[in-house]
Scaffold this motif. Structure first.
Motif, short mmCIF file in Angstrom:
data_model
loop_
_atom_site.label_atom_id
_atom_site.label_comp_id
_atom_site.label_asym_id
_atom_site.label_seq_id
_atom_site.Cartn_x
_atom_site.Cartn_y
_atom_site.Cartn_z
N GLN A 176 0.81 -1.22 0.00
CA GLN A 176 0.00 0.00 0.00
C GLN A 176 0.85 1.27 0.00
N LEU A 177 2.12 1.15 0.39
CA LEU A 177 3.00 2.32 0.47
C LEU A 177 3.43 2.76 -0.91
N SER A 178 3.48 4.06 -1.12
CA SER A 178 3.99 4.57 -2.39
C SER A 178 5.48 4.28 -2.49
N LYS A 179 6.01 4.32 -3.69
CA LYS A 179 7.46 4.11 -3.88
C LYS A 179 8.24 5.15 -3.08
N ASN A 180 7.81 6.40 -3.14
CA ASN A 180 8.48 7.47 -2.41
C ASN A 180 8.42 7.24 -0.90
N ALA A 181 7.28 6.75 -0.41
CA ALA A 181 7.15 6.46 1.02
C ALA A 181 8.13 5.36 1.43
N ARG A 182 8.24 4.30 0.61
CA ARG A 182 9.18 3.21 0.93
C ARG A 182 10.62 3.71 0.94
N VAL A 183 10.97 4.54 -0.04
CA VAL A 183 12.33 5.08 -0.10
C VAL A 183 12.59 5.96 1.12
N THR A 184 11.64 6.82 1.47
CA THR A 184 11.78 7.70 2.63
C THR A 184 11.95 6.91 3.92
N ILE A 185 11.14 5.87 4.09
CA ILE A 185 11.22 5.03 5.29
C ILE A 185 12.58 4.32 5.34
N ASN A 186 12.99 3.76 4.22
CA ASN A 186 14.29 3.07 4.19
C ASN A 186 15.44 4.02 4.46
N ASP A 187 15.38 5.22 3.88
CA ASP A 187 16.41 6.24 4.14
C ASP A 187 16.47 6.59 5.62
N ALA A 188 15.30 6.76 6.23
CA ALA A 188 15.25 7.12 7.65
C ALA A 188 15.86 6.01 8.50
N ARG A 189 15.62 4.79 8.12
CA ARG A 189 16.18 3.65 8.87
C ARG A 189 17.68 3.53 8.65
N LEU A 190 18.13 3.70 7.41
CA LEU A 190 19.55 3.51 7.09
C LEU A 190 20.44 4.63 7.60
N THR A 191 19.94 5.85 7.55
CA THR A 191 20.77 7.00 7.95
C THR A 191 20.62 7.34 9.42
N GLY A 192 19.79 6.59 10.11
CA GLY A 192 19.63 6.83 11.54
C GLY A 192 18.78 8.04 11.87
N GLU A 193 18.07 8.58 10.88
CA GLU A 193 17.23 9.75 11.13
C GLU A 193 16.10 9.40 12.07
#
Length: 145
Positions: A33-50
């Motif tokens: 259900q997540l948009s591609k941009n939402a998935r990228v944003t979530i993954n970025d937040a997890r990977l960069t420690g944000e």
């Protein structure tokens, strides 16, 4: 009127992203259900420690969804909510957010939970990750989708 953000930015990027309740549900049960941009944003937040945050009212909404049978859990609601609490920063409802909620424009959804989540994003100076078209159309809150 603008408020100073609690979460500073690094290299122009927000350190924390506030996640709307339905996004938490989709992360747990239906990531398609997540948009591609939402998935990228979530993954970025997890990977960069944000980090990803939720308003504490999201916990109430999740409990209510479970109680009404709108989400089905294989574990107790208590265990599910504890799991959510370990995966997100929990932002409390503040007095300032309550006041800011009252100042949201008439185009913003009337649901009190939606309003407190949006007001929390404003007060904390963070974007809101949401698929809610009414919230995004209102342009009252910086959104990501």
């Amino acid at each position: 009127m603008s408020f100073p953000p609690r979460f500073q930015t690094k290299n122009g990027r927000t350190e924390v992203i506030l996640v709307d309740t339905h996004v938490v549900v989709w992360l747990a049960f239906d990531q398609a259900q997540l948009s591609k941009n939402a998935r990228v944003t979530i993954n970025d937040a997890r990977l960069t420690g944000e980090g990803l945050a939720i308003s504490d009212i999201t916990l109430l909404e999740l409990a209510t969804l479970s109680n009404k049978g709108r989400i089905r859990l294989n574990i107790s609601i208590e265990s599910f909510l504890r799991e959510v609490e370990t995966r997100f920063i929990i932002l409390p409802i503040s007095g300032l957010a309550c006041v800011r909620m009252l100042e949201l424009p008439p185009t913003y959804p009337k649901d009190p939970a939606d309003r407190i989540i949006g007001a929390t994003a404003l007060v904390e100076g963070v974007p809101l990750l949401t698929a809610d078209r009414e919230i995004r159309r209102s342009r009252a809150v910086h959104t990501i989708w």
